[in-house]
Design a protein around this motif. Structure first.
Motif, PDB file in Angstrom:
ATOM      1  N   PRO A 169      -7.993  -4.515   5.184  1.00  0.00           N
ATOM      2  CA  PRO A 169      -6.598  -3.844   4.577  1.00  0.00           C
ATOM      3  C   PRO A 169      -6.082  -5.067   3.404  1.00  0.00           C
ATOM      4  O   PRO A 169      -5.436  -4.256   2.418  1.00  0.00           O
ATOM      5  N   LYS A 194      -5.988  -0.252  -3.531  1.00  0.00           N
ATOM      6  CA  LYS A 194      -7.151   0.310  -3.853  1.00  0.00           C
ATOM      7  C   LYS A 194      -8.156   0.414  -2.917  1.00  0.00           C
ATOM      8  O   LYS A 194      -8.422  -0.801  -2.220  1.00  0.00           O
ATOM      9  N   HIS A 195      -8.755   1.532  -2.118  1.00  0.00           N
ATOM     10  CA  HIS A 195      -9.358   1.271  -1.018  1.00  0.00           C
ATOM     11  C   HIS A 195     -10.928   1.152  -1.430  1.00  0.00           C
ATOM     12  O   HIS A 195     -11.581   2.049  -2.057  1.00  0.00           O
ATOM     13  N   MET A 245       0.754  -1.156  -0.137  1.00  0.00           N
ATOM     14  CA  MET A 245       0.159   0.117   0.121  1.00  0.00           C
ATOM     15  C   MET A 245       0.994   1.229   0.007  1.00  0.00           C
ATOM     16  O   MET A 245       0.663   2.332  -0.782  1.00  0.00           O
ATOM     17  N   ASN A 249      -7.983  -4.452   0.157  1.00  0.00           N
ATOM     18  CA  ASN A 249      -7.534  -3.254  -0.460  1.00  0.00           C
ATOM     19  C   ASN A 249      -6.045  -3.141  -0.980  1.00  0.00           C
ATOM     20  O   ASN A 249      -5.909  -2.521  -2.049  1.00  0.00           O
ATOM     21  N   ASN A 250      -5.313  -4.006  -0.392  1.00  0.00           N
ATOM     22  CA  ASN A 250      -4.015  -4.015  -0.817  1.00  0.00           C
ATOM     23  C   ASN A 250      -3.696  -4.806  -2.129  1.00  0.00           C
ATOM     24  O   ASN A 250      -2.898  -4.429  -3.117  1.00  0.00           O
ATOM     25  N   SER A 307     -15.024  -7.279   0.896  1.00  0.00           N
ATOM     26  CA  SER A 307     -14.111  -6.136   1.723  1.00  0.00           C
ATOM     27  C   SER A 307     -14.563  -5.805   2.810  1.00  0.00           C
ATOM     28  O   SER A 307     -13.890  -5.184   3.498  1.00  0.00           O
TER      29      SER A 307
END
Length: 401
Positions: free
Chosen positions: A130, A124-125, A95, A133-134, A238
């Motif tokens: 996490p 990308k959030h 990230m 997202n990573n 997510s």
């Protein structure tokens, strides 16, 4: 009237004593199918493709966060896989562009120029998880349908990828590996190893044998097209911290088979991050996660542990058979330990540490289960990846900071 009441009380007492005694026997005997499953399924080479051209193409996705000291050794194994070099790519994800893992990945890419490997930064959030997202950009941009997701602390053998793909057939949507650990170099590491080789392995292997969802996301091979059948694909998970449980559950409910790889996933954290405190925090976090996802089974977890269940079973046995509580408890614990030791040897497939070290570490883990369980009930908050989360029933979570 008094006689009827007394008879009812006696019947109730005998009934519950019988239930506890029978449940103890059931849990104790569950070691046997777990050991049989380990003997028949683990460490049995399955790869039989005669030509490299028949090997399916695979994208390896490695979400990274920091360097625990063993990261270079753990990542280098993926560059040395015994697999056709034109049949796999490696996508590393961080990230933060200044993450210490970046320098290690850059040096390995330079060291192995023949391997198709890239580093993706920024992620990308899309939710509170996490890890997702990573790695979301990497999974979305993967060139191949089969994606091997593997945590940063997993060390692989050269034959690992071949053994994963050997479990594939058109009906398999996910191939998972039993989490385990490399030989322990400290007492804390041995306690961790015993957990994964005994209680965790017993539940995991029995669930797999019964064809139930038990897939753990430390290391698994996913069929991307199966994942994308779910609206939103990976992003749909997510909002969960335990994304591996819900991904496995969703694929299983959609009719995809979950297949167990013959090789366990070997965790190899650095000794500098391995401690009893880390083990305790990890167990509390996982216990709270399980309780938020499955409240009723979560509350019954102590009744699958040696010490807590042994106390109730010993009292029940003393009332049913008029035997000594302490004698029964000691004998039950010895039998449980021997079954645990045998199961762990099946998973290890090699020599274990000295018996006395194993006994001491086993006792610490068993005696710690009840305090850890009680502490896990005191809050629904956990810390993961440096962030604080509030758990909600059903598996959803809210990020607090």
């Amino acid at each position: 009237m008094a006689d009827h009441f007394s008879a009812a009380v006696d019947f109730s007492s005998w009934f519950w004593n019988g239930v506890f005694f029978a449940w103890c026997g059931y849990i104790l005997l569950s070691h046997i199918p777990a050991a049989v499953r380990a003997r028949l399924s683990l460490h049995r080479r399955r790869f039989s493709l005669k030509s490299d051209d028949l090997c399916p193409s695979v994208t390896i996705v490695k979400p990274l966060l920091g360097d625990d000291g063993n990261l270079n050794d753990n990542l280098e194994g993926y560059f040395k896989l015994d697999y056709p070099s034109n049949k796999f790519e490696i996508l590393f994800c961080v990230m933060d562009p200044d993450d210490p893992a970046k320098a290690i990945v850059d040096s390995l890419i330079a060291k192995y120029p023949s391997v198709d490997a890239r580093l993706l930064t920024g992620g990308k959030h899309i939710g509170i998880n996490p890890k997702i997202n990573n790695m979301h950009v990497a999974v979305s941009g993967a060139r191949h349908d089969f994606i091997w997701l593997s945590d940063s602390n997993i060390m692989v053998r050269p034959e690992n990828l071949k053994e994963l793909v050997a479990c594939l057939d058109p009906t398999v949507g996910l191939v998972h590996q039993l989490p385990y650990a490399l030989p322990a170099d400290s007492f804390a590491a041995l306690v961790d190893k015993i957990y994964f080789g005994t209680q965790h392995a017993r539940v995991y292997l029995v669930a797999d044998m019964l064809k139930r969802n038990c897939a753990n996301g430390m290391s698994w091979l996913l069929r991307k097209s199966a994942l994308e059948e779910v609206v939103g694909g990976l992003a749909a998970f997510s909002e969960y911290l335990a994304e591996d449980f819900f991904i496995g559950k969703t694929l299983w409910e959609r009719g995809w088979k979950l297949s167990l790889c013959s090789l366990p996933a070997l965790q190899n954290p650095s000794a500098t991050v391995t401690s009893l405190s880390r083990f305790r925090n990890r167990m509390i976090r996982w216990t709270r996660l399980r309780a938020s996802m499955m409240p009723f089974p979560g509350l019954l977890e102590p009744l699958t542990e040696c010490i807590f269940l042994g106390i109730f079973a010993s009292i029940a046995a003393s009332r049913i058979f008029n035997c000594c509580v302490l004698t029964f408890f000691v004998l039950q614990s010895i039998v449980w330990f021997l079954l645990d030791y045998h199961l762990m040897s099946c998973v290890e497939n090699g020599p274990l540490p000295s018996m006395w070290k194993v006994i001491c570490a086993w006792l610490v883990r068993e005696l710690w289960t009840i305090p850890i369980f009680v502490e896990s009930l005191c809050s629904q908050r956990i810390t993961w990846g440096g962030h604080l989360f509030q758990l909600e029933f059903g598996g959803h979570s809210v990020k607090l900071e």
